[in-house]
Design a protein around this motif. Structure first.
Motif, PDB file in Angstrom:
ATOM      1  N   ASN A 134      99.440 -50.092  23.825  1.00 13.14           N
ATOM      2  CA  ASN A 134      98.058 -49.621  23.980  1.00 13.14           C
ATOM      3  C   ASN A 134      98.000 -48.111  23.752  1.00 13.14           C
ATOM      4  N   VAL A 169      95.900 -46.265  22.316  1.00 10.82           N
ATOM      5  CA  VAL A 169      94.578 -45.631  22.389  1.00 10.82           C
ATOM      6  C   VAL A 169      94.237 -45.257  23.835  1.00 10.82           C
ATOM      7  N   LYS A 173     100.794 -59.883  18.675  1.00  7.99           N
ATOM      8  CA  LYS A 173      99.501 -59.197  18.831  1.00  7.99           C
ATOM      9  C   LYS A 173      99.345 -58.643  20.249  1.00  7.99           C
ATOM     10  N   ALA A 174      98.834 -57.418  20.325  1.00  7.37           N
ATOM     11  CA  ALA A 174      98.577 -56.799  21.625  1.00  7.37           C
ATOM     12  C   ALA A 174      97.072 -56.602  21.770  1.00  7.37           C
ATOM     13  N   ILE A 175      96.516 -57.071  22.885  1.00  9.25           N
ATOM     14  CA  ILE A 175      95.077 -56.956  23.132  1.00  9.25           C
ATOM     15  C   ILE A 175      94.862 -56.174  24.432  1.00  9.25           C
ATOM     16  N   SER A 176      94.004 -55.146  24.363  1.00  8.20           N
ATOM     17  CA  SER A 176      93.731 -54.285  25.514  1.00  8.20           C
ATOM     18  C   SER A 176      92.272 -54.398  25.934  1.00  8.20           C
ATOM     19  N   GLU A 177      91.989 -53.861  27.111  1.00  7.84           N
ATOM     20  CA  GLU A 177      90.667 -53.834  27.736  1.00  7.84           C
ATOM     21  C   GLU A 177      90.344 -55.193  28.362  1.00  7.84           C
ATOM     22  N   VAL A 237      87.712 -57.629  26.915  1.00  5.61           N
ATOM     23  CA  VAL A 237      88.123 -58.072  25.578  1.00  5.61           C
ATOM     24  C   VAL A 237      89.239 -59.111  25.702  1.00  5.61           C
ATOM     25  N   TYR A 279      89.290 -63.042  24.484  1.00  4.37           N
ATOM     26  CA  TYR A 279      90.383 -63.514  23.625  1.00  4.37           C
ATOM     27  C   TYR A 279      91.029 -64.766  24.217  1.00  4.37           C
TER      28      TYR A 279
END
Lengths: 211, 211
Positions: free
Chosen positions: A31, A33, A45-49, A52, A56
């Protein structure tokens, strides 16, 4: 059946704790950002927040949906998730860290926000109905963080006489088998927020007059 | 074919302008929580909050999807929409209204945010690919508001030499037939933001040191 077998989606996962005072290179890489937890890693795949990630999860594993199916009900859940984060979380934080004059004003904003959420949960076990759904998870921080804010700020927001439905929901949520053994250490959070209060308090002096 | 016939979803609608200085009872009734535009009214349902409205539109009228179909790409679009609103919009606003010391710091945060978005749009006509999608609409304010912030704050964020891809995208977006005849009056917005600057400036003095 151990608590690790109780899951909303029935999907296996590994949980990796982060030290927020000493962030791992893995977190900074996944992450870059925001450099914040949570991050969901699925394959490469990396998903943040948080919100969100919830969307997902619901789109990827469709069993036991977290969001309602009807577009208007979905909009309703997303609206209140954002409302609580934008209004209640912000006002409660300012009430915790601000100087006395601002605390009163921020407390009023916070309580008026809780009042609106109270109307949404009245007569229901969970926002999602009989079981936990998207909005319960998205608002879960209220049940756990606000009492800590109240302790750190020596204040009361979630008055059980004024907000009986919210208080019942908090108990239902905190005692749900998917939640109760997976909460962060309360003592650690009190220490963390006492530190935040000390650092940011000067910035919030006089702010509520204008916002 | 008049511009009113150019639509992303091909759905008929009626547009009702609001005077934000003198809000109508209709607006207060339809969005009692935030008392803000935009509000989408569909049958007897009222939906508020821009991103929530976009999701509702995409779920209700499935032709010409605004969001990508792949869950990870959807998460990606939602992530950057939120990032821009939380980071860039906030920093650009502070840069516009804050006192000189804070302006420098806020400008740096704003430009670093634009830098990240620059990497996302590089080599593409729109964030959505060949046509406007969810992220183009969610970031559309950048193309129109930031130049107004720049004028009101006597500052520059969107340097075309540093951010050529963003500047190309801004032109593509502002000249797209669905967008170009539907923008608010620029002069009215300058007046509005000059007013905001005057009112909120004192609150932002010294704030950037802590945030």
């Amino acid at each position: 059946m151990g608590s690790q077998d109780v899951k909303l989606k029935g999907v296996d996962y590994e949980y990796i704790e982060q030290d927020v005072f000493n962030k791992s290179s893995l977190l900074l890489e996944l992450n870059p950002v925001h450099k914040k937890v949570p991050v969901l890693v699925h394959g490469n795949k990396a998903i943040s927040e948080s919100f969100v990630i919830l969307e997902y999860i619901d789109e990827t594993w469709k069993q036991h949906p977290l969001l309602p199916q009807d577009p208007y009900q979905r909009a309703h859940a997303r609206f209140w998730a954002n409302f609580a984060e934008q209004k209640l979380l912000y006002a409660a934080f300012i009430a915790m860290v601000a100087s006395r004059d601002d605390t009163e004003k921020a407390l009023n904003v916070a309580r008026e926000s809780v009042e609106k959420i109270e109307q949404e949960i009245k007569g229901k076990k969970f926002f999602g109905g009989d079981n936990i759904g998207y909005l319960d998870i998205a608002l879960g921080w209220i049940s756990y963080w606000i009492p800590i804010y109240e302790e750190v700020g020596s204040m009361q927001i979630l008055d059980p006489l004024r907000f009986p439905a919210i208080n019942t929901w908090m108990n239902n949520f905190l005692n749900h088998p998917v939640i109760k053994d997976r909460l962060p250490q309360r003592d650690d959070m009190v220490v963390y927020f006492r530190g935040r209060k000390k650092i940011v308090s000067p910035a919030y002096h006089g702010l509520m007059k204008y916002l």
